[in-house]
Design a protein around this motif. Structure first.
Motif, PDB file in Angstrom:
ATOM      1  N   ALA A   1       0.928  -1.358  -0.029  1.00  0.00           N
ATOM      2  CA  ALA A   1       0.129   0.125   0.002  1.00  0.00           C
ATOM      3  C   ALA A   1       1.005   1.177  -0.023  1.00  0.00           C
ATOM      4  CB  ALA A   1      -1.072   0.008   1.091  1.00  0.00           C
ATOM      5  N   ARG A   2       1.911   1.229   0.735  1.00  0.00           N
ATOM      6  CA  ARG A   2       2.706   2.315   0.798  1.00  0.00           C
ATOM      7  C   ARG A   2       3.527   2.792  -0.594  1.00  0.00           C
ATOM      8  NH1 ARG A   2       4.176   0.411   6.357  1.00  0.00           N
ATOM      9  NH2 ARG A   2       3.173   2.160   7.957  1.00  0.00           N
ATOM     10  N   ASP A   3       3.817   1.441  -0.874  1.00  0.00           N
ATOM     11  CA  ASP A   3       4.568   1.706  -2.471  1.00  0.00           C
ATOM     12  C   ASP A   3       3.809   2.332  -3.600  1.00  0.00           C
ATOM     13  OD1 ASP A   3       6.797   0.309  -1.370  1.00  0.00           O
ATOM     14  OD2 ASP A   3       6.228  -1.886  -2.309  1.00  0.00           O
ATOM     15  N   ALA A   4       2.343   1.699  -3.361  1.00  0.00           N
ATOM     16  CA  ALA A   4       1.534   2.352  -4.316  1.00  0.00           C
ATOM     17  C   ALA A   4       0.903   3.519  -3.944  1.00  0.00           C
ATOM     18  CB  ALA A   4       0.191   1.282  -4.439  1.00  0.00           C
ATOM     19  N   GLY A   5       1.419   4.288  -3.003  1.00  0.00           N
ATOM     20  CA  GLY A   5       0.844   5.593  -2.872  1.00  0.00           C
ATOM     21  C   GLY A   5      -0.351   5.721  -1.870  1.00  0.00           C
TER      22      GLY A   5
END
Ligand code: HEC
Ligand code: HEC
Ligand code: HEC
Ligand code: HEC
Length: 448
Positions: free
Chosen positions: A403-407
């Motif tokens: 989720a963090r990677d995907a903004g």
């Protein structure tokens, strides 16, 4: 043991997620069915010293202008347990395991070396190869004889390297097969209940989490994406689960590994179905198994995860999976033939899931749905077994990182503290804290 390490590395995982920015697009992942795991490949293994030069992969700090970090050797030798895997075979625990199994020693036994070193056949070892290097570069990347020259010259692209014997570690299917060959076993090497009984620690694995905590000696940046197809963390998690289930049911259906005399191979079952304290009764029904009390349960922790993923990605396949898993549970009350038939049916479904997940995009909607799915399910009775709770916790950390990677930082906001509590609840295998686990999960409230 591992849970403690994982809890400590949670923060590291969150940090890693900031710079591991995998593309969410539909990368083409052309799995090369032919790629053998490196131990059994055709190429000569030339040894770690051949990779570790200061201008090759042995720099002390990452290089600014290089496509790869160049300090992979330092990361591996200082922070990666794989570099100590051979040394482990010389320690007191291994001496005891070897003695209990009637082996002269552990560090010369193929039984142990197959997973604790790069135990490629003698005629595939170059002049500088040393078995004492443990699980080394070529254990994962393949014997370097043919690709060493071309990849140093700088003229080769990634496909050229693969053609010259490099193993496709970036491909989640091939990576799962590689890691699980040692972290669960395959038809050539396997930690049986007899080896566990002699003192080998229980093994657990989740592909995305373990890739991050190894720790990663690579960075997924723009340049990486130009060279290689990238699978995001949720797809890596999903594929890892499907291949883990396949490996387990493969072993169940295998006449060599599936049985030990009168009994089925016990490592395929939930350890705590047998190994739990009797001072206070803890049994509670697990509805999806259909099993009564007092029965040894097949370890269905990967199937529990897959049920959640498949429900979202392909609900028909999800329904088939659940029905077949229930049939496998039921078969354990019927007999060996029924058990084998049920295992074979599940194998096909696991293959179908791998194929499905390899082309599914796993975009933002999926990430949010997986988070909700795992949180909803983890609170339910199905996750009252240690193995399921452990997989759910690792899944949540993988989904949060994705989720963090995907903004989608909002989705993962505030998850780290409760996740650390969930890992703490799992720390003590023998006296794990199921209410503590449930309370930790209940604290996680993703933003809608
Ligand atoms: C040739 C066998 C082999 C392969 C292939 C392999 N591992 Fe391992 N791995 C081991 C062994 C053995 C250990 C335990 C080392 C020790 O402590 O002695 C280990 C330990 C680890 C640990 C540390 C676990 C802990 O308790 O802290 C992580 C993380 C890990 N492996 C991740 C991976 C990943 C990810 C892959 C695939 C990319 C992989 N491994 C492939 C054999 C292997
Ligand atoms: C199928 C692969 C496999 C085989 C075979 C195997 N191991 Fe392991 N071993 C592992 C993995 C993977 C781990 C790390 C488990 C984890 O942390 O999840 C491990 C962990 C260990 C540990 C604990 C290491 C630590 O850091 O505390 C010891 C001790 C050990 N193995 C000894 C042995 C001995 C002795 C043999 C031979 C009798 C053997 N192993 C055979 C894969 C294997
Ligand atoms: C336990 C398995 C394992 C071991 C041991 C291992 N690697 Fe890796 N390595 C990986 C995985 C997984 C990746 C990430 C996928 C990819 O890019 O192929 C990777 C990626 C890389 C990359 C690619 C980075 C990029 O940007 O393309 C290099 C270079 C590399 N490793 C070098 C090494 C060297 C040198 C060693 C030994 C000192 C080593 N690796 C040991 C599993 C391993
Ligand atoms: C069907 C029941 C059953 C299941 C399932 C089972 N075990 Fe066992 N286990 C036993 C029995 C019986 C023994 C032998 C006890 C003895 O020798 O006193 C044993 C012994 C052991 C021992 C040695 C204990 C000692 O006191 O030294 C270990 C370690 C172990 N098992 C680990 C595991 C692990 C890990 C799993 C799951 C992967 C597992 N077992 C699954 C029944 C089971």
């Amino acid at each position: 043991m591992i849970r403690i390490k994982i809890a400590k590395t949670l923060q590291q995982l969150a940090r890693a997620a900031l710079f591991l920015l995998p593309a969410l697009g539909l990368a083409t992942l052309a799995s090369d069915a032919r790629a053998q795991t490196p131990q059994y490949g055709q190429d000569l293994h030339i040894g770690v010293t051949s990779c570790a030069g200061s201008t090759c992969h042995g720099a002390t700090t990452p290089w600014e202008n290089s496509t790869v970090l160049q300090n992979e050797y330092v990361t591996w030798s200082q922070k990666d347990e794989h570099s100590k895997a051979y040394a482990t075979l010389l320690n007191e625990d291994s001496k005891r395991i070897a003695a209990n199994l009637g082996l002269p020693n552990a560090h010369e036994a193929d039984l142990c070396l197959d997973c604790h070193a790069d135990n490629t056949p003698k005629d595939k070892r170059g002049r500088f190869f040393q078995i004492s290097d443990g699980v080394a570069c070529e254990s994962c990347h393949g014997g370097a004889q043919r690709y060493l020259g071309i990849h140093i010259s700088g003229a080769a692209n990634h496909q050229d390297n693969l053609n010259a014997g490099m193993y496709p570690t970036e491909d989640p299917v091939k990576r799962a097969e590689l890691c699980l060959s040692c972290h669960f076993g395959d038809d050539k090497k396997f930690v049986t209940h007899r080896i566990m009984g002699a003192g080998h620690p229980r093994m657990s694995f989740e592909l995305d989490t373990f890739t991050a905590i190894q720790p990663a000696h690579f960075e997924i940046d723009n340049d990486y994406r130009k060279r290689k197809a990238v699978a995001n963390g949720v797809r890596t998690w999903a594929i890892g689960q499907a291949i883990a289930l396949k490996r387990r049911v493969d072993a169940a259906a295998d006449p060599q590994r599936g049985w030990d005399g009168l009994f089925p191979e016990l490592v395929l079952f939930d350890c705590q179905a047998c190994h739990h304290p009797l001072t206070a009764p803890t049994w509670q029904p697990r509805p999806s198994t259909g099993l009564p009390s007092g029965v040894v349960r097949f370890d269905d922790s990967n199937a529990l995860m897959l049920g959640i993923i498949a429900d979202h990605v392909d609900s028909d396949l999800g329904a088939t999976l659940k029905q077949q898993m229930k049939a496998l549970h039921a078969s354990t009350l019927e007999g060996l033939e029924a058990y084998k038939t049920a295992a074979n049916a599940l194998k096909e479904t696991a293959d179908g899931l791998v194929a499905k997940f390899s082309t599914h995009a796993f975009g933002k909607d999926d990430i949010a749905a997986m988070m909700t799915g795992v949180l909803t399910q983890a609170a339910a009775a199905e996750f009252s077994d240690y193995a399921g709770a452990e997989q759910a916790t690792m899944a949540l950390s993988a989904i949060a990182a994705a989720a963090r990677d995907a903004g989608m930082a909002e989705l993962a906001k505030g998850i780290d503290a409760p996740l650390a509590k969930a890992f703490t609840a799992l720390d003590k295998y023998d006296g794990w804290d199921h209410p503590g686990f449930q309370a930790a999960i209940a604290e996680i409230k993703p933003a809608p």
